[in-house]
Write a protein that holds these residues in place. Structure first.
Motif, PDB file in Angstrom:
ATOM      1  N   ARG A  75       0.833  -1.203   0.000  1.00 14.00           N
ATOM      2  CA  ARG A  75       0.000   0.000   0.000  1.00 14.00           C
ATOM      3  C   ARG A  75       0.865   1.249   0.000  1.00 14.00           C
ATOM      4  O   ARG A  75       1.977   1.245   0.514  1.00 14.00           O
ATOM      5  CB  ARG A  75      -0.927  -0.010   1.218  1.00 14.00           C
ATOM      6  N   LYS A  76       0.334   2.320  -0.578  1.00 12.05           N
ATOM      7  CA  LYS A  76       1.044   3.587  -0.671  1.00 12.05           C
ATOM      8  C   LYS A  76       0.141   4.707  -0.157  1.00 12.05           C
ATOM      9  O   LYS A  76      -1.078   4.655  -0.326  1.00 12.05           O
ATOM     10  CB  LYS A  76       1.464   3.864  -2.118  1.00 12.05           C
ATOM     11  N   THR A  77       0.756   5.696   0.454  1.00 15.34           N
ATOM     12  CA  THR A  77       0.006   6.847   0.952  1.00 15.34           C
ATOM     13  C   THR A  77       0.529   8.112   0.285  1.00 15.34           C
ATOM     14  O   THR A  77       1.739   8.347   0.242  1.00 15.34           O
ATOM     15  CB  THR A  77       0.121   6.974   2.479  1.00 15.34           C
ATOM     16  N   TYR A  78      -0.405   8.899  -0.247  1.00 15.27           N
ATOM     17  CA  TYR A  78      -0.062  10.154  -0.921  1.00 15.27           C
ATOM     18  C   TYR A  78      -0.797  11.304  -0.244  1.00 15.27           C
ATOM     19  O   TYR A  78      -1.957  11.179   0.160  1.00 15.27           O
ATOM     20  CB  TYR A  78      -0.500  10.125  -2.390  1.00 15.27           C
ATOM     21  N   ARG A  79      -0.113  12.442  -0.147  1.00 10.86           N
ATOM     22  CA  ARG A  79      -0.764  13.693   0.245  1.00 10.86           C
ATOM     23  C   ARG A  79      -0.697  14.611  -0.975  1.00 10.86           C
ATOM     24  O   ARG A  79       0.392  14.871  -1.502  1.00 10.86           O
ATOM     25  CB  ARG A  79      -0.066  14.319   1.453  1.00 10.86           C
ATOM     26  N   PHE A  80      -1.854  15.062  -1.430  1.00 11.48           N
ATOM     27  CA  PHE A  80      -1.848  15.828  -2.675  1.00 11.48           C
ATOM     28  C   PHE A  80      -2.870  16.961  -2.641  1.00 11.48           C
ATOM     29  O   PHE A  80      -3.925  16.855  -2.005  1.00 11.48           O
ATOM     30  CB  PHE A  80      -2.108  14.916  -3.877  1.00 11.48           C
ATOM     31  N   ALA A  81      -2.522  18.051  -3.326  1.00 14.50           N
ATOM     32  CA  ALA A  81      -3.390  19.223  -3.406  1.00 14.50           C
ATOM     33  C   ALA A  81      -4.057  19.267  -4.772  1.00 14.50           C
ATOM     34  O   ALA A  81      -3.398  19.103  -5.800  1.00 14.50           O
ATOM     35  CB  ALA A  81      -2.582  20.490  -3.173  1.00 14.50           C
ATOM     36  N   VAL A  82      -5.359  19.480  -4.775  1.00 17.92           N
ATOM     37  CA  VAL A  82      -6.126  19.621  -6.011  1.00 17.92           C
ATOM     38  C   VAL A  82      -6.647  21.051  -6.088  1.00 17.92           C
ATOM     39  O   VAL A  82      -7.353  21.511  -5.185  1.00 17.92           O
ATOM     40  CB  VAL A  82      -7.313  18.637  -6.060  1.00 17.92           C
ATOM     41  N   THR A  83      -6.276  21.755  -7.150  1.00 15.53           N
ATOM     42  CA  THR A  83      -6.782  23.105  -7.380  1.00 15.53           C
ATOM     43  C   THR A  83      -7.964  23.024  -8.330  1.00 15.53           C
ATOM     44  O   THR A  83      -7.879  22.415  -9.400  1.00 15.53           O
ATOM     45  CB  THR A  83      -5.684  24.008  -7.961  1.00 15.53           C
ATOM     46  N   TRP A  84      -9.070  23.624  -7.906  1.00 19.51           N
ATOM     47  CA  TRP A  84     -10.319  23.550  -8.665  1.00 19.51           C
ATOM     48  C   TRP A  84     -10.404  24.660  -9.699  1.00 19.51           C
ATOM     49  O   TRP A  84      -9.789  25.713  -9.556  1.00 19.51           O
ATOM     50  CB  TRP A  84     -11.519  23.631  -7.722  1.00 19.51           C
ATOM     51  N   GLY A  85     -11.172  24.400 -10.749  1.00 22.80           N
ATOM     52  CA  GLY A  85     -11.431  25.415 -11.763  1.00 22.80           C
ATOM     53  C   GLY A  85     -10.753  25.185 -13.087  1.00 22.80           C
ATOM     54  O   GLY A  85     -11.012  25.903 -14.053  1.00 22.80           O
ATOM     55  N   ALA A  86      -9.875  24.152 -13.162  1.00 21.63           N
ATOM     56  CA  ALA A  86      -9.182  23.890 -14.428  1.00 21.63           C
ATOM     57  C   ALA A  86      -8.783  22.422 -14.519  1.00 21.63           C
ATOM     58  O   ALA A  86      -8.389  21.819 -13.518  1.00 21.63           O
ATOM     59  CB  ALA A  86      -7.953  24.780 -14.568  1.00 21.63           C
ATOM     60  N   GLU A  87      -8.890  21.868 -15.713  1.00 19.93           N
ATOM     61  CA  GLU A  87      -8.398  20.532 -16.014  1.00 19.93           C
ATOM     62  C   GLU A  87      -7.306  20.657 -17.057  1.00 19.93           C
ATOM     63  O   GLU A  87      -7.378  21.510 -17.947  1.00 19.93           O
ATOM     64  CB  GLU A  87      -9.545  19.660 -16.547  1.00 19.93           C
ATOM     65  N   THR A  88      -6.263  19.822 -16.940  1.00 16.80           N
ATOM     66  CA  THR A  88      -5.135  19.894 -17.871  1.00 16.80           C
ATOM     67  C   THR A  88      -4.944  18.567 -18.596  1.00 16.80           C
ATOM     68  O   THR A  88      -5.493  17.547 -18.194  1.00 16.80           O
ATOM     69  CB  THR A  88      -3.833  20.251 -17.132  1.00 16.80           C
ATOM     70  N   THR A  89      -4.133  18.591 -19.643  1.00 15.51           N
ATOM     71  CA  THR A  89      -3.883  17.367 -20.414  1.00 15.51           C
ATOM     72  C   THR A  89      -3.154  16.317 -19.591  1.00 15.51           C
ATOM     73  O   THR A  89      -3.288  15.120 -19.849  1.00 15.51           O
ATOM     74  CB  THR A  89      -3.047  17.680 -21.657  1.00 15.51           C
ATOM     75  N   THR A  90      -2.374  16.755 -18.604  1.00 12.47           N
ATOM     76  CA  THR A  90      -1.565  15.832 -17.801  1.00 12.47           C
ATOM     77  C   THR A  90      -2.168  15.574 -16.430  1.00 12.47           C
ATOM     78  O   THR A  90      -1.616  14.795 -15.658  1.00 12.47           O
ATOM     79  CB  THR A  90      -0.147  16.399 -17.616  1.00 12.47           C
ATOM     80  N   ASP A  91      -3.271  16.256 -16.117  1.00  6.10           N
ATOM     81  CA  ASP A  91      -3.938  16.153 -14.807  1.00  6.10           C
ATOM     82  C   ASP A  91      -3.082  16.705 -13.677  1.00  6.10           C
ATOM     83  O   ASP A  91      -3.347  16.438 -12.497  1.00  6.10           O
ATOM     84  CB  ASP A  91      -4.357  14.705 -14.502  1.00  6.10           C
ATOM     85  N   ASP A  92      -2.029  17.464 -14.047  1.00  2.67           N
ATOM     86  CA  ASP A  92      -1.218  18.183 -13.063  1.00  2.67           C
ATOM     87  C   ASP A  92      -0.816  19.515 -13.679  1.00  2.67           C
ATOM     88  O   ASP A  92      -1.428  19.968 -14.663  1.00  2.67           O
ATOM     89  CB  ASP A  92      -0.012  17.353 -12.601  1.00  2.67           C
ATOM     90  N   THR A  93       0.230  20.167 -13.151  1.00  2.00           N
ATOM     91  CA  THR A  93       0.590  21.507 -13.610  1.00  2.00           C
ATOM     92  C   THR A  93       1.452  21.512 -14.866  1.00  2.00           C
ATOM     93  O   THR A  93       1.731  22.581 -15.416  1.00  2.00           O
ATOM     94  CB  THR A  93       1.349  22.256 -12.499  1.00  2.00           C
ATOM     95  N   GLU A  94       1.883  20.340 -15.328  1.00  2.00           N
ATOM     96  CA  GLU A  94       2.815  20.289 -16.454  1.00  2.00           C
ATOM     97  C   GLU A  94       2.149  20.589 -17.792  1.00  2.00           C
ATOM     98  O   GLU A  94       2.748  21.183 -18.683  1.00  2.00           O
ATOM     99  CB  GLU A  94       3.493  18.913 -16.510  1.00  2.00           C
ATOM    100  N   GLY A  95       0.901  20.160 -17.966  1.00  2.00           N
ATOM    101  CA  GLY A  95       0.245  20.278 -19.265  1.00  2.00           C
ATOM    102  C   GLY A  95      -0.639  21.509 -19.381  1.00  2.00           C
ATOM    103  O   GLY A  95      -1.011  22.139 -18.386  1.00  2.00           O
ATOM    104  N   PRO A  96      -1.006  21.857 -20.627  1.00  2.00           N
ATOM    105  CA  PRO A  96      -1.891  23.005 -20.844  1.00  2.00           C
ATOM    106  C   PRO A  96      -3.310  22.732 -20.368  1.00  2.00           C
ATOM    107  O   PRO A  96      -3.754  21.581 -20.286  1.00  2.00           O
ATOM    108  CB  PRO A  96      -1.845  23.194 -22.372  1.00  2.00           C
ATOM    109  N   VAL A  97      -4.035  23.811 -20.077  1.00  2.00           N
ATOM    110  CA  VAL A  97      -5.406  23.721 -19.594  1.00  2.00           C
ATOM    111  C   VAL A  97      -6.334  23.355 -20.749  1.00  2.00           C
ATOM    112  O   VAL A  97      -6.229  23.898 -21.849  1.00  2.00           O
ATOM    113  CB  VAL A  97      -5.841  25.053 -18.956  1.00  2.00           C
ATOM    114  N   THR A  98      -7.248  22.397 -20.491  1.00  2.00           N
ATOM    115  CA  THR A  98      -8.198  21.965 -21.519  1.00  2.00           C
ATOM    116  C   THR A  98      -9.638  22.353 -21.192  1.00  2.00           C
ATOM    117  O   THR A  98     -10.449  22.514 -22.093  1.00  2.00           O
ATOM    118  CB  THR A  98      -8.133  20.439 -21.701  1.00  2.00           C
TER     119      THR A  98
END
Length: 327
Positions: A75-98
């Motif tokens: 099992r793995k545990t992740y702590r992650f922040a999701v910013t609302w209002g935009a979706e990107t091609t990579t589902d993170d900050t690396e890709g452009p907003v779609t």
């Protein structure tokens, strides 16, 4: 006359370094760095961590690489922040907003949808992922501009909690099984909420038997390496030679025994005589009232270290993989 195999370069050190990978460093780069610092004969990691993510990257040295599958299955545990209002091609900050939205969810709205993401769930991995499609990595195909279609797969999320939340961003902690992508959770949750979302911070804090207390930073390792660097003469310095670690005592203090990765398996404690037999590939009969008659996966320890992986059948431990490196 048969030729002898080439002697492996490096030290036959065996064990785990639980590396706190910084943002911006790739997993392959991290393994190469640790292998160089320890002058290890071989090294490998238990589960890729994206360059944009930080946190736990368990790195196995020497014979400990034989235990990598047991860590990757944990099992793995992740702590992650999701910013609302935009979706990107990579589902993170690396890709452009779609996709974008002016909507922002309330805490109650987010909490109401979390049960749908806990348990066995169907999930489509991100297009920019290491999954192979016809022998090619999905992220290579996506970066080349090809349309990437990845089939949904069943994954297990044991826990998904809100850690904190403000008007634009929610921080989650997820405890999940092998193959789960928290970027996909962010994407799908954003779509369900009608506001879109993408991961803006990601940190892995637990993998299998390893937790945050085991983490070692690059600064810790570099400080320990400084204590063991060789002293170069002026001629070597003038030629641009790079000093190498030659005294490893300080670095080796950060190495965990290979058996640490196997805490979920049954342990067989061997006497010195039994350990010698197992190291030669022979089974040994187990004694004691509590010794199991059958066990599909077990490990044996002796001589103060991990000796073998194997199974128990009819009250005897049968080695399958023997560990010969030094710990």
């Amino acid at each position: 006359m048969a030729r002898r195999g080439k002697k492996p370069k490096g030290r036959p050190i065996s064990g785990w370094v639980i590396f706190d990978k910084p943002v911006g460093m790739g997993s392959t780069e991290a393994v190469a760095k640790i292998k160089w610092l320890y002058f290890a004969q071989k090294a490998g990691h238990a589960g890729t961590l994206d360059p944009l993510a930080s946190g736990m990257l368990p790195i196995a040295l020497g014979d400990a690489t034989k235990t990598v599958p047991f860590v990757m299955d944990g099992r793995k545990t992740y702590r992650f922040a999701v910013t609302w209002g935009a979706e990107t091609t990579t589902d993170d900050t690396e890709g452009p907003v779609t996709n974008t939205s002016d909507l922002r969810p309330t805490r109650a709205e987010v909490e109401a949808r979390l049960p749908a993401y806990i348990g066995e769930i169907s999930q489509v991995p991100p297009a920019f992922s290491a999954i192979k499609i016809d022998g090619e990595r999905a992220y290579d195909l996506a970066r080349a501009g090809e349309a990437v279609e990845i089939a949904a797969r069943t994954v297990t999320v044991h826990k998904l909690d809100i850690v904190s939340m403000d008007e634009t961003t929610t921080v989650f902690e997820a405890d999940c099984g092998k193959g789960t992508y928290v970027r996909s959770i962010a994407r799908d949750l954003g779509r369900d909420l009608g506001c879109f979302g993408h991961v803006t911070e990601l940190r892995r804090i637990r993998v299998g038997a390893f937790d945050e207390d085991d983490l070692i930073t690059l600064d810790d390792l570099m400080d320990a390496a400084e204590d063991g660097l060789e002293e170069l003469d002026q001629e070597a310095i003038d030629s641009g030679a790079r000093p190498r670690v030659v005294r490893f005592q300080a670095l080796d203090e950060f190495v965990l025994d290979a058996a640490t990765a196997l805490s979920d398996l049954y342990e067989v404690a061997l006497s010195d005589d039994q350990a010698g037999r197992v190291l030669s590939g022979n089974p040994v009969l187990l004694r004691g009232r509590d010794a199991p008659a059958f066990c599909e996966e077990a490990y044996a320890t002796g001589h103060g270290r991990l000796v073998a992986l194997g199974s128990i059948d009819q009250g005897a431990f049968h080695p399958k993989r023997v560990f010969g490196g030094r710990g």
